[in-house]
Write an enzyme that holds these catalytic residues in place. Structure first.
Site, PDB file in Angstrom:
ATOM      1  CG  HIS A  76      -2.022  -1.125   1.108  1.00 17.89           C
ATOM      2  ND1 HIS A  76      -3.243  -0.668   0.256  1.00 17.89           N
ATOM      3  CD2 HIS A  76      -2.326  -2.282   1.372  1.00 17.89           C
ATOM      4  CE1 HIS A  76      -4.081  -1.567   0.431  1.00 17.89           C
ATOM      5  NE2 HIS A  76      -3.471  -2.613   1.050  1.00 17.89           N
ATOM      6  CG  ASP A  78       1.364   0.416  -5.460  1.00 21.29           C
ATOM      7  OD1 ASP A  78       0.512   0.695  -4.660  1.00 21.29           O
ATOM      8  OD2 ASP A  78       0.982  -0.375  -6.233  1.00 21.29           O
ATOM      9  CB  SER A 172      -1.661  -9.323  -8.915  1.00 24.00           C
ATOM     10  OG  SER A 172      -1.687  -8.598  -9.855  1.00 24.00           O
ATOM     11  CB  SER A 173      -6.251 -13.412 -10.335  1.00 27.42           C
ATOM     12  OG  SER A 173      -7.118 -12.801  -9.768  1.00 27.42           O
ATOM     13  CG  ASP A 217      -1.031  -5.483  -8.652  1.00 29.46           C
ATOM     14  OD1 ASP A 217       0.041  -5.382  -7.732  1.00 29.46           O
ATOM     15  OD2 ASP A 217      -2.000  -5.377  -8.316  1.00 29.46           O
ATOM     16  CG  ASN A 260     -13.941  -8.328  -5.846  1.00 30.57           C
ATOM     17  OD1 ASN A 260     -13.032  -7.310  -6.515  1.00 30.57           O
ATOM     18  ND2 ASN A 260     -14.912  -8.573  -6.660  1.00 30.57           N
ATOM     19  CE  LYS A 261      -6.576  -3.858  -6.343  1.00 26.72           C
ATOM     20  NZ  LYS A 261      -6.505  -5.229  -7.191  1.00 26.72           N
TER      21      LYS A 261
HETATM   22  C1  GLA Z   1      -3.202  -3.833  -5.055  1.00 20.47           C
HETATM   23  C2  GLA Z   1      -2.960  -2.860  -5.825  1.00 20.47           C
HETATM   24  C3  GLA Z   1      -1.632  -2.582  -6.030  1.00 20.47           C
HETATM   25  C4  GLA Z   1      -0.942  -2.329  -4.432  1.00 20.47           C
HETATM   26  C5  GLA Z   1      -1.438  -3.324  -3.513  1.00 20.47           C
HETATM   27  C6  GLA Z   1      -1.068  -3.124  -2.228  1.00 20.47           C
HETATM   28  O1  GLA Z   1      -2.784  -5.193  -5.463  1.00 20.47           O
HETATM   29  O2  GLA Z   1      -3.258  -3.158  -7.076  1.00 20.47           O
HETATM   30  O3  GLA Z   1      -1.110  -1.369  -6.896  1.00 20.47           O
HETATM   31  O4  GLA Z   1      -1.615  -1.175  -3.983  1.00 20.47           O
HETATM   32  O5  GLA Z   1      -2.697  -3.579  -3.693  1.00 20.47           O
HETATM   33  O6  GLA Z   1       0.372  -2.876  -1.856  1.00 20.47           O
END
Ligand code: GLA
Length: 469
Positions: A76, A78, A172-173, A217, A260-261
């Site tokens: 968290h 980037d 990161s799928s 990612d 699921n962000k």
């Molecule tokens: C997700 C976001 C990234 C990063 C991470 C946390 O994967 O896509 O850009 O912020 O969360 O480090």
């Protein structure tokens, strides 16, 4: 290892390997490799070809691959402008692709949980009100449509997808799907784009789903190298290979709590808290605060070190919740009432510092290097757990179970569920996995019936996205 045909995807050059490889752009563009026919990937590609042919009644013209990633440290930060330290993993998204003359995008997936989808390739919009898998493919295509330099309307595409990155697990799928779709669209339109251009374009276009992610990612998907972790820096995007000290392995353990962000406001809320903290601190420093968005930009403007920024957080921000009225709100965060600025800013500056410490330990690789890396990872986890509050009780349990056997362990990716990564001495890996199997997975209802190798596995730095022909 697959045979490298050329690093440049100008189609006419694939027959002239030497010239293509020596051209500057060729080094910077995703590799074009001979289609693997052996091993697990070869089998998946053959099955994907069969699926494609059954679905569309013709053969694919080419394939693309984009990997998932594990972030070793730097969570968290980037999107605040700070360097991160990921590796690409073996698990990936594969796409079989062919152009069509109907002007349509036709999508199907090997996994029937993900329904087929069709639309006009030149006029769709991403419907962010629905958490649909095809949205990530649309983002990648949109990236090329908006920024890829294609003149005229896009050609229609038939696409079949196969993925083995566990979904909703913080590996990161979704970004791999975006990157694969952008690479496929660029290649189908004979657009030769550099890896960093693709990475930045994909980071921007993924925001069409509504999450304000950083660029980690997408950067590692395009800039990864086998056998080395990457220090990824932003503005401008740079990736430096950093060899990891020998003698230890990274083990990934899925907490099986799905994340699921895009479906919740947690992620955007953190982005907003960092932005608000930036503005308040900039204002206090007498800077034109409207101009500043990121904690990283503020540090540059003030010319302070990271430890000095940590101190400044304590001096300027109050350890209380800031109210909605004190905030600059955006879509997706409007229903949030309170913002925790002190803890979030403290996490960002101290985590950014840990990334550089981790980098320096890897570079020096002296006695005790592995132990030091382990303790930085644990400190990182504590910070995500207590200050950034993006952990999950199951992740915390996995980290606690790792104590005393792994050198260090932490959540990886966005958090709120998903995976943990642990640094484990090579000779202890089997013992460590057994312990997690007994003490966590055998008691975890969500693990029932699952192949343990897909939820608990060792990983090495793998290669970047590529095209297969
Ligand atoms: C997700 C976001 C990234 C990063 C991470 C946390 O994967 O896509 O850009 O912020 O969360 O480090």
């Amino acid at each position: 290892m697959p045979e490298v045909l050329t690093g440049n995807f100008g189609h006419s050059e694939t027959s002239n390997m030497k010239e293509a490889v020596s051209a500057k752009m060729s080094i910077e563009s995703p590799a074009v490799l001979k289609l693997p026919v052996e091993g697990e990937r070869g089998r998946r590609l053959a099955a994907l070809k069969d699926k494609f042919t059954a679905e569309y009644s013709h053969s694919p013209q080419f394939y693309v691959r984009a990997p998932g990633r594990v972030n070793l440290i730097g969570e968290h930060i980037d999107y605040c402008g700070y360097a991160v330290f990921p590796i690409a993993v073996e698990q990936d998204i594969l796409m079989a692709v062919a152009a069509n003359t109907s002007g349509k995008l036709n999508l199907c997936n090997m996994d029937l949980c993900y329904p087929p989808f069709s639309c006009d390739i030149s006029s769709f919009q991403v419907d962010r009100s629905k958490a649909a898998w095809h949205n990530y493919v649309l983002c990648g295509i949109l990236g090329i449509r908006e920024e890829g330099g294609v003149t005229g309307a896009l050609t229609g595409l038939d696409v079949a997808v196969s993925g083995n990155i566990p979904p909703s697990s913080g590996l990161s799928s979704s970004s791999a799907l975006v990157c694969a779709a952008a690479l496929a669209t660029a290649y189908a339109h004979k657009r030769t784009l550099a890896k960093d251009t693709l990475a930045e374009l994909c980071a921007r276009c993924e925001r069409h789903v509504g999450t304000q992610g950083g660029g980690m990612d997408q950067a590692i998907a395009f800039l990864a190298n086998v056998d080395t972790a990457k220090l990824i820096e932003f503005n401008p995007l740079r990736a430096t290979s950093v060899p990891l000290p020998p003698g230890a392995t990274f083990v990934v353990a899925n907490s099986l709590a799905p994340i699921n962000k895009a479906a919740t406001s947690h992620f955007n809320c953190r982005v907003m808290e960092c932005r608000l903290a930036t503005k308040i601190m900039a204002k206090r420093a007498g800077l034109p605060w409207e101009k500043y968005q990121r904690l990283g930009e503020l540090q540059v403007a003030l010319g302070k070190t990271l430890p000095e920024m940590v101190e400044m957080v304590g001096e300027v921000l109050e350890k209380r919740l800031y109210s909605k009225q004190e905030s600059v709100l955006s879509e997706n965060t409007r229903d949030i009432q309170e913002f925790n600025l002190y803890d979030r800013a403290l996490h960002v500056y101290s985590e950014a510092n840990r990334v550089w410490e981790f980098h320096d330990v890897c570079k020096k690789d002296g006695p005790g290097a592995l132990e030091r890396l382990g303790s930085l990872m644990l400190a990182s986890h504590r910070s995500t757990q207590h200050l950034y509050q993006c952990s999950h009780p199951k992740l915390d349990t996995l980290v606690e179970l790792s104590q005393g056997i792994a050198l260090g362990a932490r959540l990886t990716g966005a958090g709120w569920g998903g995976c943990m990564v642990a640094l484990v001495e090579e000779e202890k890996v089997e013992e460590y996995k057994k312990k997690l199997e007994q003490d966590f997975y055998s008691q975890e209802p969500a693990a029932k019936g699952r192949d343990i190798k897909t939820v608990l596995f060792s990983t090495q730095p793998g290669p970047a996205a590529c095209v297969y022909i």
